[in-house]
Write a protein that holds these residues in place. Structure first.
Motif, PDB file in Angstrom:
ATOM      1  N   ASN A  82      72.461   9.580  11.756  1.00  0.00           N
ATOM      2  CA  ASN A  82      71.987   8.219  12.003  1.00  0.00           C
ATOM      3  C   ASN A  82      73.127   7.214  12.060  1.00  0.00           C
ATOM      4  N   ARG A  83      74.225   7.539  11.392  1.00  0.00           N
ATOM      5  CA  ARG A  83      75.390   6.647  11.354  1.00  0.00           C
ATOM      6  C   ARG A  83      76.318   6.831  12.541  1.00  0.00           C
ATOM      7  N   ASP A  84      76.399   8.039  13.085  1.00  0.00           N
ATOM      8  CA  ASP A  84      77.396   8.355  14.118  1.00  0.00           C
ATOM      9  C   ASP A  84      76.721   9.139  15.239  1.00  0.00           C
ATOM     10  N   ARG A  85      76.644   8.545  16.397  1.00  0.00           N
ATOM     11  CA  ARG A  85      75.911   9.181  17.500  1.00  0.00           C
ATOM     12  C   ARG A  85      76.659  10.365  18.106  1.00  0.00           C
ATOM     13  N   ARG A  86      77.889  10.614  17.679  1.00  0.00           N
ATOM     14  CA  ARG A  86      78.607  11.805  18.146  1.00  0.00           C
ATOM     15  C   ARG A  86      78.091  13.071  17.471  1.00  0.00           C
ATOM     16  N   ILE A  87      77.294  12.904  16.432  1.00  0.00           N
ATOM     17  CA  ILE A  87      76.760  14.050  15.701  1.00  0.00           C
ATOM     18  C   ILE A  87      75.459  14.523  16.331  1.00  0.00           C
ATOM     19  N   LYS A  88      75.418  15.808  16.688  1.00  0.00           N
ATOM     20  CA  LYS A  88      74.195  16.450  17.173  1.00  0.00           C
ATOM     21  C   LYS A  88      73.686  17.359  16.055  1.00  0.00           C
ATOM     22  N   SER A 135      71.269  19.376   1.770  1.00  0.00           N
ATOM     23  CA  SER A 135      72.189  19.400   2.921  1.00  0.00           C
ATOM     24  C   SER A 135      71.584  18.751   4.162  1.00  0.00           C
ATOM     25  N   LEU A 136      70.333  19.081   4.467  1.00  0.00           N
ATOM     26  CA  LEU A 136      69.698  18.523   5.669  1.00  0.00           C
ATOM     27  C   LEU A 136      69.575  17.002   5.564  1.00  0.00           C
ATOM     28  N   LYS A 137      69.227  16.508   4.406  1.00  0.00           N
ATOM     29  CA  LYS A 137      69.123  15.060   4.202  1.00  0.00           C
ATOM     30  C   LYS A 137      70.468  14.386   4.443  1.00  0.00           C
ATOM     31  N   ILE A 138      71.539  15.001   3.966  1.00  0.00           N
ATOM     32  CA  ILE A 138      72.882  14.453   4.186  1.00  0.00           C
ATOM     33  C   ILE A 138      73.220  14.459   5.675  1.00  0.00           C
ATOM     34  N   LEU A 139      72.900  15.543   6.356  1.00  0.00           N
ATOM     35  CA  LEU A 139      73.161  15.619   7.796  1.00  0.00           C
ATOM     36  C   LEU A 139      72.408  14.530   8.560  1.00  0.00           C
ATOM     37  N   GLN A 140      71.163  14.309   8.212  1.00  0.00           N
ATOM     38  CA  GLN A 140      70.367  13.278   8.882  1.00  0.00           C
ATOM     39  C   GLN A 140      70.953  11.892   8.645  1.00  0.00           C
ATOM     40  N   ILE A 164      84.341  13.044  11.289  1.00  0.00           N
ATOM     41  CA  ILE A 164      84.089  11.767  11.956  1.00  0.00           C
ATOM     42  C   ILE A 164      85.304  10.845  11.927  1.00  0.00           C
ATOM     43  N   ASN A 165      86.233  11.097  11.012  1.00  0.00           N
ATOM     44  CA  ASN A 165      87.410  10.234  10.898  1.00  0.00           C
ATOM     45  C   ASN A 165      88.644  10.794  11.585  1.00  0.00           C
ATOM     46  N   GLN A 166      88.445  11.674  12.535  1.00  0.00           N
ATOM     47  CA  GLN A 166      89.561  12.176  13.323  1.00  0.00           C
ATOM     48  C   GLN A 166      90.208  11.056  14.135  1.00  0.00           C
ATOM     49  N   THR A 167      91.534  11.095  14.260  1.00  0.00           N
ATOM     50  CA  THR A 167      92.214  10.105  15.090  1.00  0.00           C
ATOM     51  C   THR A 167      91.850  10.287  16.559  1.00  0.00           C
ATOM     52  N   GLU A 168      91.543  11.520  16.967  1.00  0.00           N
ATOM     53  CA  GLU A 168      91.017  11.789  18.305  1.00  0.00           C
ATOM     54  C   GLU A 168      89.523  11.462  18.277  1.00  0.00           C
ATOM     55  N   LYS A 169      89.117  10.419  18.971  1.00  0.00           N
ATOM     56  CA  LYS A 169      87.729   9.959  18.925  1.00  0.00           C
ATOM     57  C   LYS A 169      86.844  10.621  19.977  1.00  0.00           C
ATOM     58  N   ASP A 170      87.474  11.281  20.949  1.00  0.00           N
ATOM     59  CA  ASP A 170      86.716  11.890  22.048  1.00  0.00           C
ATOM     60  C   ASP A 170      86.198  13.262  21.619  1.00  0.00           C
ATOM     61  N   ILE A 171      85.249  13.256  20.692  1.00  0.00           N
ATOM     62  CA  ILE A 171      84.720  14.496  20.127  1.00  0.00           C
ATOM     63  C   ILE A 171      83.204  14.433  20.016  1.00  0.00           C
ATOM     64  N   GLU A 172      82.590  15.601  19.898  1.00  0.00           N
ATOM     65  CA  GLU A 172      81.206  15.691  19.452  1.00  0.00           C
ATOM     66  C   GLU A 172      81.195  16.609  18.232  1.00  0.00           C
ATOM     67  N   ILE A 178      83.316  19.977  17.622  1.00  0.00           N
ATOM     68  CA  ILE A 178      83.491  20.531  16.282  1.00  0.00           C
ATOM     69  C   ILE A 178      82.164  21.149  15.868  1.00  0.00           C
ATOM     70  N   LEU A 179      82.164  22.443  15.578  1.00  0.00           N
ATOM     71  CA  LEU A 179      80.931  23.175  15.306  1.00  0.00           C
ATOM     72  C   LEU A 179      80.844  23.494  13.815  1.00  0.00           C
ATOM     73  N   ILE A 180      79.793  22.979  13.155  1.00  0.00           N
ATOM     74  CA  ILE A 180      79.674  23.101  11.709  1.00  0.00           C
ATOM     75  C   ILE A 180      78.356  23.776  11.331  1.00  0.00           C
ATOM     76  N   PRO A 181      78.394  25.036  10.889  1.00  0.00           N
ATOM     77  CA  PRO A 181      77.192  25.687  10.363  1.00  0.00           C
ATOM     78  C   PRO A 181      76.946  25.216   8.929  1.00  0.00           C
ATOM     79  N   VAL A 182      75.695  24.976   8.577  1.00  0.00           N
ATOM     80  CA  VAL A 182      75.395  24.397   7.268  1.00  0.00           C
ATOM     81  C   VAL A 182      74.288  25.188   6.578  1.00  0.00           C
ATOM     82  N   TYR A 183      74.564  25.576   5.324  1.00  0.00           N
ATOM     83  CA  TYR A 183      73.529  26.213   4.510  1.00  0.00           C
ATOM     84  C   TYR A 183      73.845  25.987   3.028  1.00  0.00           C
TER      85      TYR A 183
END
Length: 221
Positions: A60-66, A51-56, A31-39, A12-17
């Motif tokens: 920190n909570r979910d290691r699937r997030i890059k 926004s950046l603070k929220i992303l960080q 992060i709450n998708q029923t399909e857990k095999d995601i990044e 899942i690709l999310i641009p943020v500004y």
């Protein structure tokens, strides 16, 4: 790193500004998708709000997030391009940071793209007006299996063509084999990207399901 070195099914690709008002809802839907095999690849394009603070916080909570950070604002095309380049999923789903997706979106779309062995699944969306009203966007017609050029013809005839990249699931190998990605420094980047996908031989399934919650009032701000 994924357990056992297994790569995710969907990126899942999310641009943020500067989207602090909407970002938490967007990330929660991912992060709450029923399909857990995601990044979840989030690219912060030098936001000036929190926004950046929220992303960080979420990373920190979910290691699937890059989390990728731009030192200066590069624009949507470059932000999406960078996300596509580092994606490792079999399929990719673009999600704007002021929108959200239904809980079963990743699971249902991956089932469709694998069942029909297509390169792109096009799906419908809900329009969220004034953060309350949920209206179906009548953008699609039936369930149809088409090649890319045929899709363009039928979309035109039915007055149902949408240029958005966010109401499609793409097979990443198809994009990479044909060298398809967003072009920096242009307007209507979604339109060019999707048109190139269609004329370069994509097999398409048009799904009569509504998976995206599009915040129309955010787009007007």
């Amino acid at each position: 790193m994924y357990i056992g070195g297994v790569m995710p099914k969907i990126s899942i690709l999310i641009p943020v500004y500067n989207v602090e008002k909407y970002l938490r809802e967007c990330l929660e839907s991912a992060i709450n998708q029923t399909e857990k095999d995601i990044e979840i690849i989030c690219v912060d394009d030098a936001s000036e709000d929190s926004s950046l603070k929220i992303l960080q916080e979420y990373a920190n909570r979910d290691r699937r997030i890059k989390l990728i950070k731009h030192a200066e604002n590069m624009g949507l095309c470059k932000t999406r391009k960078d996300a596509v380049e580092i994606a490792t999923g079999k399929y990719i789903l673009f999600l704007d940071s002021d929108d959200s997706i239904e809980p079963n979106t990743c699971y249902e779309l991956s089932q469709v793209i694998e069942r029909f062995e297509v390169d792109i699944v096009v799906f419908g969306r809900y329009l969220i007006k004034d953060c309350i009203e949920k209206v179906r966007d009548p953008a699609y017609w039936g369930n149809n299996l088409l090649d890319g050029k045929e899709y363009l013809v039928q979309a035109k005839l039915n007055n149902r063509f949408s240029a958005s990249a966010c109401n499609r699931l793409y097979k990443l190998s198809f994009l990479r084999q044909r060298g398809l990605n967003f072009k920096s420094g242009i307007v209507y980047e979604d339109l060019l990207f999707n048109f190139q996908c269609m004329i370069q031989g994509a097999r398409v399934y048009v799904l009569n399901e509504f998976c995206l919650l599009y915040t129309s009032d955010a787009a007007d701000e």
